[in-house]
Design a protein around this motif. Structure first.
Motif, mmCIF file in Angstrom:
data_model
loop_
_atom_site.group_PDB
_atom_site.id
_atom_site.type_symbol
_atom_site.label_atom_id
_atom_site.label_comp_id
_atom_site.label_asym_id
_atom_site.label_seq_id
_atom_site.Cartn_x
_atom_site.Cartn_y
_atom_site.Cartn_z
ATOM 1 N N LEU A 1 3.918 12.858 -3.784
ATOM 2 C CA LEU A 1 4.893 12.014 -3.097
ATOM 3 C C LEU A 1 6.058 11.618 -3.995
ATOM 4 N N HIS A 2 6.136 12.217 -5.183
ATOM 5 C CA HIS A 2 7.245 11.923 -6.089
ATOM 6 C C HIS A 2 8.446 12.802 -5.738
ATOM 7 N N ALA B 1 21.580 6.413 2.969
ATOM 8 C CA ALA B 1 21.178 7.291 1.873
ATOM 9 C C ALA B 1 19.991 8.163 2.273
ATOM 10 N N MET B 2 19.065 7.604 3.041
ATOM 11 C CA MET B 2 17.913 8.373 3.512
ATOM 12 C C MET B 2 18.344 9.467 4.484
ATOM 13 N N ALA B 3 19.336 9.165 5.325
ATOM 14 C CA ALA B 3 19.856 10.188 6.246
ATOM 15 C C ALA B 3 20.537 11.309 5.472
ATOM 16 N N TYR B 4 21.292 10.950 4.436
ATOM 17 C CA TYR B 4 21.947 11.963 3.597
ATOM 18 C C TYR B 4 20.905 12.837 2.904
ATOM 19 N N PHE C 1 10.818 8.315 -2.558
ATOM 20 C CA PHE C 1 11.438 7.325 -3.426
ATOM 21 C C PHE C 1 12.245 6.331 -2.593
ATOM 22 N N PHE C 2 13.023 6.838 -1.637
ATOM 23 C CA PHE C 2 13.806 5.958 -0.776
ATOM 24 C C PHE C 2 12.909 5.135 0.148
ATOM 25 N N ILE C 3 11.801 5.731 0.608
ATOM 26 C CA ILE C 3 10.866 4.973 1.440
ATOM 27 C C ILE C 3 10.258 3.820 0.643
ATOM 28 N N LEU D 1 0.832 -1.203 0.000
ATOM 29 C CA LEU D 1 0.000 0.000 0.000
ATOM 30 C C LEU D 1 0.867 1.253 0.000
ATOM 31 N N LEU D 2 1.946 1.237 0.770
ATOM 32 C CA LEU D 2 2.831 2.396 0.824
ATOM 33 C C LEU D 2 3.482 2.643 -0.533
ATOM 34 N N ILE D 3 3.917 1.580 -1.200
ATOM 35 C CA ILE D 3 4.505 1.726 -2.538
ATOM 36 C C ILE D 3 3.461 2.246 -3.523
ATOM 37 N N LEU D 4 2.233 1.720 -3.434
ATOM 38 C CA LEU D 4 1.155 2.155 -4.329
ATOM 39 C C LEU D 4 0.830 3.631 -4.126
ATOM 40 N N LEU D 5 0.755 4.065 -2.881
ATOM 41 C CA LEU D 5 0.472 5.472 -2.601
ATOM 42 C C LEU D 5 1.566 6.376 -3.160
ATOM 43 N N ILE D 6 2.808 5.978 -2.978
ATOM 44 C CA ILE D 6 3.921 6.807 -3.453
ATOM 45 C C ILE D 6 3.944 6.854 -4.979
ATOM 46 N N ARG D 7 3.640 5.732 -5.608
ATOM 47 C CA ARG D 7 3.662 5.687 -7.069
ATOM 48 C C ARG D 7 2.501 6.454 -7.689
#
Length: 320
Positions: A59-60, A121-124, A65-67, A48-54
């Protein structure tokens, strides 16, 4: 001589026996049901999280993207172990062949290593967003995000390619019973009848390096973030920055804590029961917690979910 060689090869390629999670359970059927429900929650939550972001253009952004990459890794991570555990319980089987064991080991090492670097990478990404907001779209463009994500997957696979072949080529002439519910490196190494002290030292150094690089990036990023937040005069800026970073720090603490216990603490701290509990935590529970942490604590994700739910009846009316 020939017979001895044949017996050695036969022993090496004999199936392993996984002790599993249910042998010492007083209610194995109930535990099996709970794990199955947790598995479904992990798959549905991350999907669901991937679907929402896509599907939502708001959310683009690099952060989401990293999430989405993290959710993909979590889905694959839990799928490596749990289906095998549940299927064995239903069929009454507890064996795993040597090739299957090696493949399972390689996949979980690859995904675990990739997730370590992805958290860095997410922290950066948060460091650039908070410390260089005006240059954020340039520094974290789509090409850079793809490069960082690809690098995480590559470095994770290096971990898998390094440790798996060496572990699986040791002779296993002791008991074939792995005191675990999947082929984790420390549990498999205990079955070897040869001296593994040098390899364990090398594995320890490899894990230190695999953890040291991401931890250094994460620590440096959040040190700069805290300094930048300290200089802010706006209470709203404080709140937004801390809200953005707190979710990520929760995931980092959960994942790295389990990795440090498994691969960096001396063997005297380990028992089969403790190892299994920690493994359950980071292989089964963490993939369930991650989407909850990033969705329930995130207004953008919750807004996208409400928008999707509200659009459902409208879409149905339009099609009828």
């Amino acid at each position: 001589m020939v017979i001895a060689t044949w017996m050695t090869n036969h022993t090496r390629w004999a199936d392993f026996i996984l002790v599993g999670l249910f042998r010492k359970s007083q209610h194995p059927a109930l535990l099996c049901l709970v794990i199955f429900l947790v598995f479904l929650m992990a798959l549905s939550g991350n999907s669901l999280l991937i679907l929402l972001i896509r599907s939502n253009t708001q959310l683009h952004t690099p952060m989401y993207f990293f999430i989405s990459q993290l959710s993909l890794m979590d889905m694959m991570y839990i799928s490596i172990t749990v289906p095998k555990v549940l299927l064995d319980q239903v069929l009454g089987v507890s064996t795993i062949s040597v090739p299957e064991c090696g493949l399972q080991m390689f996949l979980y090492l690859t995904l675990g290593g990739a997730e370590h670097f992805l958290l860095a990478a997410m922290a950066y990404d948060r460091y650039v967003a908070i410390c260089y907001p005006l240059r954020y779209s340039v520094l974290m463009n789509h090409r850079m995000c793809l490069l960082l994500a690809s690098g995480c997957w590559f470095l994770g696979s290096v971990d898998g390619f390094m440790l798996t072949p060496i572990t699986m080529t040791f002779p296993f002439c002791r008991s074939r019973e792995i005191q675990h519910f999947f082929c984790e490196v420390p549990a498999v190494m205990k079955l070897s009848c040869s001296d593994t002290s040098l390899y364990e030292t090398l594995m320890y150094l490899c894990c230190v390096l695999m953890l040291l690089i991401p931890v250094t990036v994460i620590s440096g990023s959040y040190s700069c973030i805290l300094l930048t937040i300290h200089r802010m005069n706006s209470a709203e800026g404080w709140r937004k920055a801390l809200a953005t970073c707190s979710s990520h720090m929760m995931v980092v603490t959960l994942f790295y804590g389990a990795a440090v216990y498994t691969y960096m603490l001396p063997s005297s701290y380990h028992t089969p029961h403790k190892d299994m509990v920690v493994s359950v935590f980071y292989t089964i529970l963490t993939p369930v917690l991650n989407p909850l942490i990033y969705s329930l604590r995130n207004k953008d994700v919750m807004g996208a979910l409400k928008k999707m739910l509200n659009a459902g009846p409208v879409f149905k009316e339009a099609t009828t």
